[in-house]
Structures are given as structure tokens and as C-alpha cells.
Design a protein around this motif. Structure first.
Motif, PDB file in Angstrom:
ATOM      1  N   TRP A   1      95.610 -38.554  45.235  1.00  0.00           N
ATOM      2  CA  TRP A   1      95.205 -39.035  46.560  1.00  0.00           C
ATOM      3  C   TRP A   1      93.907 -38.363  47.007  1.00  0.00           C
ATOM      4  O   TRP A   1      93.032 -39.002  47.594  1.00  0.00           O
ATOM      5  CB  TRP A   1      96.320 -38.774  47.568  1.00  0.00           C
ATOM      6  CG  TRP A   1      96.025 -39.301  48.936  1.00  0.00           C
ATOM      7  CD1 TRP A   1      95.535 -38.609  50.002  1.00  0.00           C
ATOM      8  CD2 TRP A   1      96.168 -40.654  49.371  1.00  0.00           C
ATOM      9  NE1 TRP A   1      95.372 -39.436  51.074  1.00  0.00           N
ATOM     10  CE2 TRP A   1      95.762 -40.706  50.723  1.00  0.00           C
ATOM     11  CE3 TRP A   1      96.615 -41.822  48.753  1.00  0.00           C
ATOM     12  CZ2 TRP A   1      95.777 -41.868  51.461  1.00  0.00           C
ATOM     13  CZ3 TRP A   1      96.632 -42.991  49.496  1.00  0.00           C
ATOM     14  CH2 TRP A   1      96.214 -42.999  50.832  1.00  0.00           C
TER      15      TRP A   1
ATOM     16  N   SER B   1      91.010 -39.894  45.000  1.00  0.00           N
ATOM     17  CA  SER B   1      90.792 -41.270  45.431  1.00  0.00           C
ATOM     18  C   SER B   1      90.104 -41.330  46.787  1.00  0.00           C
ATOM     19  O   SER B   1      89.154 -42.093  46.991  1.00  0.00           O
ATOM     20  CB  SER B   1      92.121 -42.027  45.486  1.00  0.00           C
ATOM     21  OG  SER B   1      91.963 -43.317  46.024  1.00  0.00           O
ATOM     22  N   THR B   2      90.559 -40.507  47.718  1.00  0.00           N
ATOM     23  CA  THR B   2      89.974 -40.494  49.056  1.00  0.00           C
ATOM     24  C   THR B   2      88.525 -40.038  49.027  1.00  0.00           C
ATOM     25  O   THR B   2      87.702 -40.491  49.836  1.00  0.00           O
ATOM     26  CB  THR B   2      90.788 -39.581  49.982  1.00  0.00           C
ATOM     27  OG1 THR B   2      92.157 -40.017  49.992  1.00  0.00           O
ATOM     28  CG2 THR B   2      90.257 -39.599  51.401  1.00  0.00           C
TER      29      THR B   2
ATOM     30  N   LYS C   1      86.237 -42.976  48.806  1.00  0.00           N
ATOM     31  CA  LYS C   1      86.425 -44.073  49.745  1.00  0.00           C
ATOM     32  C   LYS C   1      85.395 -44.024  50.868  1.00  0.00           C
ATOM     33  O   LYS C   1      84.871 -42.962  51.223  1.00  0.00           O
ATOM     34  CB  LYS C   1      87.824 -44.012  50.371  1.00  0.00           C
ATOM     35  CG  LYS C   1      88.964 -44.318  49.403  1.00  0.00           C
ATOM     36  CD  LYS C   1      90.305 -44.228  50.117  1.00  0.00           C
ATOM     37  CE  LYS C   1      91.455 -44.551  49.184  1.00  0.00           C
ATOM     38  NZ  LYS C   1      92.774 -44.452  49.856  1.00  0.00           N
TER      39      LYS C   1
ATOM     40  N   TRP D   1      95.927 -46.605  46.616  1.00  0.00           N
ATOM     41  CA  TRP D   1      95.699 -45.529  45.650  1.00  0.00           C
ATOM     42  C   TRP D   1      94.282 -45.577  45.093  1.00  0.00           C
ATOM     43  O   TRP D   1      93.744 -44.540  44.696  1.00  0.00           O
ATOM     44  CB  TRP D   1      96.707 -45.613  44.514  1.00  0.00           C
ATOM     45  CG  TRP D   1      98.112 -45.278  44.944  1.00  0.00           C
ATOM     46  CD1 TRP D   1      99.132 -46.147  45.156  1.00  0.00           C
ATOM     47  CD2 TRP D   1      98.626 -43.979  45.229  1.00  0.00           C
ATOM     48  NE1 TRP D   1     100.267 -45.464  45.559  1.00  0.00           N
ATOM     49  CE2 TRP D   1      99.976 -44.121  45.609  1.00  0.00           C
ATOM     50  CE3 TRP D   1      98.071 -42.701  45.213  1.00  0.00           C
ATOM     51  CZ2 TRP D   1     100.792 -43.061  45.954  1.00  0.00           C
ATOM     52  CZ3 TRP D   1      98.877 -41.617  45.560  1.00  0.00           C
ATOM     53  CH2 TRP D   1     100.226 -41.802  45.925  1.00  0.00           C
ATOM     54  N   LEU D   2      93.690 -46.734  45.034  1.00  0.00           N
ATOM     55  CA  LEU D   2      92.329 -46.873  44.513  1.00  0.00           C
ATOM     56  C   LEU D   2      91.395 -47.316  45.634  1.00  0.00           C
ATOM     57  O   LEU D   2      91.799 -48.107  46.504  1.00  0.00           O
ATOM     58  CB  LEU D   2      92.292 -47.890  43.366  1.00  0.00           C
ATOM     59  CG  LEU D   2      93.113 -47.526  42.121  1.00  0.00           C
ATOM     60  CD1 LEU D   2      93.049 -48.660  41.108  1.00  0.00           C
ATOM     61  CD2 LEU D   2      92.628 -46.221  41.504  1.00  0.00           C
TER      62      LEU D   2
END
Length: 255
Positions: free
Chosen positions: A5, A8-9, A12, A24-25
Motif C-alpha cells: 500500500w 502504491s500510494t 498515486k 491497490w494499483l
């Protein structure tokens, strides 16, 4: 999952961090968060952390091995009592000692120096423990052969015992390096110069401020910063995990 996580974050966009459904992606893959991180003197902080963690780990492992060998192989009055005192010191919280140490380093003029970052971390009870447990199983025949060849205690330790303790050396190095690399409280207190900050202290500046309009942006940037912080420890464990597990297993053997 928390690590996945986090990574992935870090890729983002800020508006895609807090969503109703778990993602999640990243919907949109971006490196903007990492670019913002490296706008700060992260490389300087990383250099300070590398110097502090590597030197502290090397000295801590070496002196811990010396102490462990002495407590395991030398017979002198009170050696078991000394070892128990070492273990009992684990019950003393580190927060109890930081204020006297801080005042002492400020008084001698060592605040915001590498000496201040390194010296308090050299003594580590875990290092002494894992080497003592390993050297309890050290073959007496090798020790006696070295003595017959004219080797003293220190020469036996340095040239024979320490090279044979590869597994506990690696196990202790991985754990102590990780502790030193992630050390936050002591560098936060003893460093007053921005150029002497270590990675954990510098990365703390990226923590999102709750209740502000920059909170969402702060989450993605802080995740990128923490990902950068975690890379060295993860790589070290990844490449040395076989020896790490072996060293922990050997350190738990009792005689």
C-alpha cells in the motif's frame, strides 16, 4: 500489505489517495511525488545516515563480538552476573538516558556532529547476547590448538573465532544496521543543523498535516519519502536473509 500500500500510494495522484474503494494499483502512474521529495536535500540526509549507520554497526558488532567472546569463553568472577546486568539493562527505557546524554554532548561541543550520532549507539545488548550464545558452542579443541601455537586470547578471538562467526556477524549487522538507519529520537534531539539531519529526521518533515488543504498531497509525498527511507534496509535483508536466519538460529542455541 502495508508495504504494498505504501509503494502504491507513492505513485498515486493526491486526489486518488483517499477513495471509497480500495485501489491497490494507481489509476494514474506518476513520479511527481518522488520529484517533490528530491527537491529537499535528501541525498545529504542519506549520506549522513549511511555514515552513521555503517560506522555504528561496524563498531557495535565488533565490540559486541569481543564482549560476547569474553563472557562465553573466559572464566572470571562475576561473568554470569555481568551478563545478567547486560540483560537487565534492556528494561531501562532509552528515553531515560537521552536527556543526560544530550546535555553531555552539548557541554563538550559535539552537538550536530557525527560523533554525537555514532557514539551512543555503539553499545548494544542484543549484539553481546547473540555472540555470547554463539561462542558458547565454539569448539574447545580449536581454542586449545590456538593456545598451543602461542596465540593469546585477543589473537584467538580476532584471527580464529571472529572469522568463524560469519552467521551471527551478519545477523547482528542486519538488525543493528536497521535500528541505526531508522533511529529517530536521538538524531532529532542532538542535531540542530539541517545539513546534519539523518534520513528519518528529514523524512519526518513530509508527514501530512491533518486538517489542512495539503493533507491529501502530503499522504502521497510522505509515502514516497518513506519508500525511499525503507529501501536500504530491505535490500540488505533481501541479500543476506539466508545468513540472517542462520545466525539467529545459532544464537538461540544453549549449552
Amino acid at each position: 500489505l502495508p508495504f504494498v500500500w505504501m509503494v502504491s500510494t507513492s505513485f498515486k495522484l493526491p486526489q486518488h489517495v483517499m477513495t471509497r474503494d480500495i485501489e491497490w494499483l494507481p489509476r494514474v502512474f506518476t513520479l511527481a511525488n518522488y520529484i517533490k521529495v528530491f527537491e529537499f536535500p535528501v541525498l545529504r540526509w542519506a549520506f549522513n545516515s549511511v555514515v552513521q549507520a555503517v560506522i555504528s554497526t561496524a563498531l557495535c558488532v565488533f565490540f559486541g563480538a569481543m564482549a560476547g567472546f569474553a563472557l562465553a569463553r573466559l572464566r572470571f568472577p562475576g561473568n554470569n552476573l555481568i551478563f545478567l546486568v547486560f540483560l537487565a539493562s534492556l528494561m531501562i527505557p532509552a528515553e531515560v538516558t537521552v536527556v543526560p546524554m544530550l546535555l553531555a554532548f552539548i557541554k563538550v561541543g559535539w552537538a550536530s556532529t557525527y560523533q554525537a550520532l555514532i557514539l551512543p549507539t555503539i553499545a548494544n545488548v542484543f549484539s553481546v547476547y547473540i555472540f555470547r550464545q554463539f561462542f558458547l558452542t565454539f569448539p574447545k579443541e580449536i581454542e586449545e590448538a590456538a593456545r598451543l601455537d602461542g596465540a593469546g586470547v585477543f589473537r584467538t578471538f580476532l584471527l580464529i573465532a571472529l572469522p568463524l562467526a560469519r552467521a551471527p556477524v551478519i545477523a547482528a549487522s542486519v538488525i543493528i544496521f536497521t535500528l541505526n538507519w531508522n533511529n529517530f529520537l536521538w538524531p532529532l534531539l542532538v542535531v540542530f543543523d539541517d545539513s546534519m539531519k539523518t534520513m528519518p529526521v528529514g523524512i519526518a518533515a513530509f508527514a501530512p498535516v491533518v486538517g489542512t488543504h495539503t493533507q491529501l498531497e502530503g499522504f502521497s509525498v510522505s509515502m514516497a519519502a518513506v519508500t525511499v527511507l525503507s529501501i536500504p534496509s530491505l535490500l540488505l535483508f533481501f541479500f543476506l536473509q539466508r545468513y540472517f536466519i542462520q545466525g539467529i538460529a545459532q544464537g538461540g542455541v544453549k549449552q
